[in-house]
Write a protein that holds these residues in place. Structure first.
Motif, PDB file in Angstrom:
ATOM      1  N   ALA A 130     -40.591 -25.593 -74.302  1.00 45.64           N
ATOM      2  CA  ALA A 130     -39.570 -24.664 -74.798  1.00 45.64           C
ATOM      3  C   ALA A 130     -39.008 -25.224 -76.103  1.00 45.64           C
ATOM      4  O   ALA A 130     -38.760 -26.420 -76.217  1.00 45.64           O
ATOM      5  CB  ALA A 130     -38.462 -24.508 -73.767  1.00 45.64           C
ATOM      6  N   ARG A 131     -38.827 -24.351 -77.094  1.00 45.51           N
ATOM      7  CA  ARG A 131     -38.274 -24.767 -78.391  1.00 45.51           C
ATOM      8  C   ARG A 131     -37.101 -23.864 -78.753  1.00 45.51           C
ATOM      9  O   ARG A 131     -36.968 -22.757 -78.230  1.00 45.51           O
ATOM     10  CB  ARG A 131     -39.338 -24.649 -79.488  1.00 45.51           C
ATOM     11  CG  ARG A 131     -40.595 -25.455 -79.243  1.00 45.51           C
ATOM     12  CD  ARG A 131     -40.390 -26.922 -79.559  1.00 45.51           C
ATOM     13  NE  ARG A 131     -41.657 -27.668 -79.482  1.00 45.51           N
ATOM     14  CZ  ARG A 131     -41.757 -28.973 -79.717  1.00 45.51           C
ATOM     15  NH1 ARG A 131     -40.687 -29.680 -80.054  1.00 45.51           N
ATOM     16  NH2 ARG A 131     -42.907 -29.577 -79.622  1.00 45.51           N
ATOM     17  N   GLN A 132     -36.319 -24.327 -79.724  1.00 41.89           N
ATOM     18  CA  GLN A 132     -35.175 -23.549 -80.195  1.00 41.89           C
ATOM     19  C   GLN A 132     -35.587 -22.105 -80.491  1.00 41.89           C
ATOM     20  O   GLN A 132     -36.647 -21.864 -81.080  1.00 41.89           O
ATOM     21  CB  GLN A 132     -34.598 -24.173 -81.466  1.00 41.89           C
ATOM     22  CG  GLN A 132     -33.346 -23.449 -81.950  1.00 41.89           C
ATOM     23  CD  GLN A 132     -32.735 -24.103 -83.181  1.00 41.89           C
ATOM     24  OE1 GLN A 132     -33.397 -24.835 -83.890  1.00 41.89           O
ATOM     25  NE2 GLN A 132     -31.479 -23.828 -83.416  1.00 41.89           N
ATOM     26  N   ASP A 133     -34.754 -21.158 -80.073  1.00 37.99           N
ATOM     27  CA  ASP A 133     -34.928 -19.715 -80.306  1.00 37.99           C
ATOM     28  C   ASP A 133     -35.907 -19.029 -79.356  1.00 37.99           C
ATOM     29  O   ASP A 133     -36.038 -17.810 -79.396  1.00 37.99           O
ATOM     30  CB  ASP A 133     -35.321 -19.378 -81.759  1.00 37.99           C
ATOM     31  CG  ASP A 133     -34.231 -19.794 -82.742  1.00 37.99           C
ATOM     32  OD1 ASP A 133     -33.054 -19.819 -82.330  1.00 37.99           O
ATOM     33  OD2 ASP A 133     -34.568 -20.113 -83.892  1.00 37.99           O
ATOM     34  N   HIS A 134     -36.604 -19.767 -78.500  1.00 36.13           N
ATOM     35  CA  HIS A 134     -37.425 -19.101 -77.491  1.00 36.13           C
ATOM     36  C   HIS A 134     -36.520 -18.297 -76.550  1.00 36.13           C
ATOM     37  O   HIS A 134     -35.422 -18.729 -76.212  1.00 36.13           O
ATOM     38  CB  HIS A 134     -38.217 -20.123 -76.672  1.00 36.13           C
ATOM     39  CG  HIS A 134     -39.388 -20.714 -77.404  1.00 36.13           C
ATOM     40  ND1 HIS A 134     -40.184 -21.705 -76.877  1.00 36.13           N
ATOM     41  CD2 HIS A 134     -39.892 -20.442 -78.633  1.00 36.13           C
ATOM     42  CE1 HIS A 134     -41.138 -22.020 -77.737  1.00 36.13           C
ATOM     43  NE2 HIS A 134     -40.980 -21.269 -78.818  1.00 36.13           N
ATOM     44  N   ALA A 135     -37.037 -17.148 -76.111  1.00 36.08           N
ATOM     45  CA  ALA A 135     -36.270 -16.294 -75.199  1.00 36.08           C
ATOM     46  C   ALA A 135     -36.326 -16.846 -73.783  1.00 36.08           C
ATOM     47  O   ALA A 135     -37.358 -17.348 -73.340  1.00 36.08           O
ATOM     48  CB  ALA A 135     -36.821 -14.880 -75.228  1.00 36.08           C
ATOM     49  N   LEU A 136     -35.197 -16.750 -73.062  1.00 30.42           N
ATOM     50  CA  LEU A 136     -35.164 -17.067 -71.632  1.00 30.42           C
ATOM     51  C   LEU A 136     -35.118 -15.750 -70.874  1.00 30.42           C
ATOM     52  O   LEU A 136     -34.414 -14.811 -71.261  1.00 30.42           O
ATOM     53  CB  LEU A 136     -33.949 -17.942 -71.309  1.00 30.42           C
ATOM     54  CG  LEU A 136     -34.025 -19.359 -71.901  1.00 30.42           C
ATOM     55  CD1 LEU A 136     -32.696 -20.070 -71.790  1.00 30.42           C
ATOM     56  CD2 LEU A 136     -35.131 -20.162 -71.221  1.00 30.42           C
ATOM     57  N   LEU A 137     -35.900 -15.680 -69.794  1.00 32.66           N
ATOM     58  CA  LEU A 137     -36.107 -14.424 -69.087  1.00 32.66           C
ATOM     59  C   LEU A 137     -35.849 -14.583 -67.593  1.00 32.66           C
ATOM     60  O   LEU A 137     -36.076 -15.646 -67.025  1.00 32.66           O
ATOM     61  CB  LEU A 137     -37.563 -13.949 -69.270  1.00 32.66           C
ATOM     62  CG  LEU A 137     -38.097 -13.839 -70.697  1.00 32.66           C
ATOM     63  CD1 LEU A 137     -39.602 -13.655 -70.684  1.00 32.66           C
ATOM     64  CD2 LEU A 137     -37.421 -12.688 -71.442  1.00 32.66           C
ATOM     65  N   ASP A 138     -35.380 -13.454 -66.991  1.00 29.34           N
ATOM     66  CA  ASP A 138     -35.363 -13.340 -65.535  1.00 29.34           C
ATOM     67  C   ASP A 138     -36.281 -12.163 -65.238  1.00 29.34           C
ATOM     68  O   ASP A 138     -35.906 -11.014 -65.469  1.00 29.34           O
ATOM     69  CB  ASP A 138     -33.931 -13.083 -65.047  1.00 29.34           C
ATOM     70  CG  ASP A 138     -33.879 -12.822 -63.557  1.00 29.34           C
ATOM     71  OD1 ASP A 138     -34.735 -13.372 -62.832  1.00 29.34           O
ATOM     72  OD2 ASP A 138     -32.993 -12.072 -63.121  1.00 29.34           O
ATOM     73  N   GLY A 139     -37.484 -12.431 -64.756  1.00 31.53           N
ATOM     74  CA  GLY A 139     -38.483 -11.377 -64.694  1.00 31.53           C
ATOM     75  C   GLY A 139     -38.817 -10.954 -66.115  1.00 31.53           C
ATOM     76  O   GLY A 139     -39.200 -11.790 -66.926  1.00 31.53           O
ATOM     77  N   ASP A 140     -38.626  -9.677 -66.422  1.00 30.76           N
ATOM     78  CA  ASP A 140     -38.883  -9.217 -67.790  1.00 30.76           C
ATOM     79  C   ASP A 140     -37.603  -9.063 -68.596  1.00 30.76           C
ATOM     80  O   ASP A 140     -37.629  -8.636 -69.738  1.00 30.76           O
ATOM     81  CB  ASP A 140     -39.623  -7.871 -67.765  1.00 30.76           C
ATOM     82  CG  ASP A 140     -41.058  -8.045 -67.303  1.00 30.76           C
ATOM     83  OD1 ASP A 140     -41.658  -9.092 -67.633  1.00 30.76           O
ATOM     84  OD2 ASP A 140     -41.572  -7.155 -66.608  1.00 30.76           O
TER      85      ASP A 140
END
Lengths: 376, 129
Positions: free
Chosen positions: A308-318
């Protein structure tokens, strides 16, 4: 080094970078130099992994002279610092330091800082290089009545961090360093150089930050490296500093902290002392505390499939639930770790979430912080 | 820094070893040195079609993320399966155990755009200068 700066009009400007008093020493040591906050700084000497391990196992010496120092003096110094910062400055005694935040009226974070009380009416505030000008302007605006002096250019700042730091430094001074507790500081002569020696740092290890005159920086740097050589102590760059602070879950301005972030969101509620009386952000922060945070800073682990890097999106499902603010592969733990903001209901340790890496959804888990804690 | 003279090199710092119609590809000593300690490698799968000058994989150091571009078009016929678990091979042996993929080329004239050892060394000197 020059940095090519492409303006909005498409014109290219070449900007010279600032250099610390130790620049020549870095170049002579074969450091790889990079731009950081307008400064030409060593990112690594031997390699980030080796320097990281050196600090965890022995000790490493960092040049952090790019950081700024603002002196706040006068009969109203305490009162004005109380007004503009989050923590309770009145808790400090002479020779004690405090982690705090410079706050905007809406509770946003202008910078994270360390305040050193030298005398009842004299404080030294250490600020991030990237925020120095903004901090000074902010303090001038909101600390009227106190004397403010930007002394950044007068100091070299060396950080010796790691389990052997106190022992190595002890060889160079008559001051009884073991009597100086964490977040305390003393005036000391180290290798013949007058220093403010503070037991503070940014690596999760025991260690020291030494403020000395810019002119004596190179002599102090060389003396510490000489004294530490037999113990396997050497220079360490900003690359290792970043992986070390991330493992220790210490926030970095521009990543975890910004004007858009409030202390309660950033796990810095412990810094906010609302009972000290009114301050620049006290009304906003009282409201924020009652309302509860809209997002929370959490630690995440990515067991496999990427980093994981800065600005990557975190998701719960979609569903998008947040954003990574810092991420790397932890050299100490051998796995991918990161910090990021998520919706409060997914901030519990053990929450199974995902991080989007190059368009792929990779499983991640919310874990307890810090990632690394030094052995007692 | 070593640049074997039996290899060809791309401007994106991949090296190519040509044996008949198959190109073995990795990243050069210059590239791994610039990156620093490699801690993550993502490669295409055997059977994947790759196109010249398009990203086919990723190498990450502690600090940096970098795409690996395919210097040739073709089909991936073999992948270095040791790499994902032993990413240090990219730093320790970039031209040997640190190889990444083998590609069966569809158009051998793709190789015409690559540099020989001498040209590549000059190119690196200019890049880092």
């Amino acid at each position: 080094m020059e940095v090519v700066d492409e303006g909005s009009d498409g014109r290219v400007a070449r900007v010279s970078l600032l250099r610390t008093p130790l620049f020549e020493a870095h170049r002579a040591a074969g450091a790889r130099l990079v731009e950081f906050a307008g400064w030409e700084m060593p990112v690594q000497y031997e390699g980030i992994m080796a320097e990281h391990a050196m600090v965890r196992e022995r000790a490493g010496l960092f040049d952090v002279s790019h950081m700024g120092q603002v002196e706040v003096r006068g009969p109203r110094a305490l009162e004005r610092l109380q007004w503009v910062t989050a923590n309770d400055v009145s808790l400090l005694a002479d020779g004690r330091a405090q982690y705090s935040l410079l706050l905007a009226p809406d509770g946003g974070i202008v910078d994270d800082i360390i305040i050193y009380r030298q005398q009842a009416d004299r404080f030294l505030v250490c600020v991030n290089a990237s925020n120095r000008e903004a901090d000074v302007a902010h303090m001038r605006e909101h600390c009227a009545g106190a004397d403010l002096v930007d002394r950044s250019d007068e100091f070299a700042l060396l950080a010796l961090q790691g389990p052997r730091a106190t022992e190595v430094l002890g060889e160079l001074t008559d001051t009884e360093l073991s009597e100086v507790s964490s977040f305390a500081f003393v005036d000391a002569t180290v290798a013949g150089v007058s220093c403010l020696a503070a037991r503070t740092g940014y690596t999760g290890e025991d260690g020291w930050e030494l403020y000395c005159s810019a002119a004596s920086g190179p002599a102090l740097w060389a003396a510490i490296l000489d004294a530490g050589r037999d113990q396997g102590v050497g220079p360490a760059g900003l690359g290792a500093r970043d992986t070390l602070r991330l493992e220790a879950a210490l926030p970095l301005y521009g990543h975890e902290l910004s004007l858009e972030v409030q202390p309660f969101e950033a796990r810095l509620g412990w810094v906010v002392k609302l009972d000290k009386g009114d301050s620049i952000a006290s009304a906003a922060l009282r409201q924020a505390r009652e309302r509860g945070p809209e997002r929370k800073l959490v630690g995440i682990e990515v067991p496999k499939g990427g980093i994981a890097r800065q600005d990557h999106a975190l998701l719960d499902g979609d569903r998008r639930i947040g954003t990574v603010t810092s991420g790397t592969r932890s050299p100490s733990l051998g796995k991918a770790i990161g910090l990021g903001y998520v919706e409060p209901q997914l901030s519990r340790v053990g929450s199974e979430i995902a991080v989007e890496i190059r368009g792929r959804k990779v499983p991640a888990r919310v874990v307890a912080l810090p990632f690394y804690r030094r052995p007692d | 820094m070593e640049f074997p003279d039996d290899l060809k090199y791309s401007k994106e710092h991949e090296w190519v070893l040509v044996e008949e119609n198959v190109a073995t590809i990795g990243i050069s000593a210059f590239a791994e040195h610039q990156l620093g300690d490699v801690v993550f490698v993502e490669l295409p799968a055997t059977g994947d079609e790759v196109a010249k000058d398009e990203a086919m994989g990723v190498v990450e150091s502690v600090k940096a993320v970098s795409d690996v571009y395919s210097p040739v078009s073709g089909e991936v016929v073999e992948v270095n399966d040791d790499l994902p678990e032993n990413t240090e091979l990219v730093n320790d042996d970039p031209y040997g155990d640190g190889w990444m993929v083998k590609i069966e080329m569809t158009d051998p004239t793709d190789l015409d755009d690559l540099m020989d050892c001498e040209e590549y060394q000059k190119f690196c000197a200019e890049t880092s200068g």
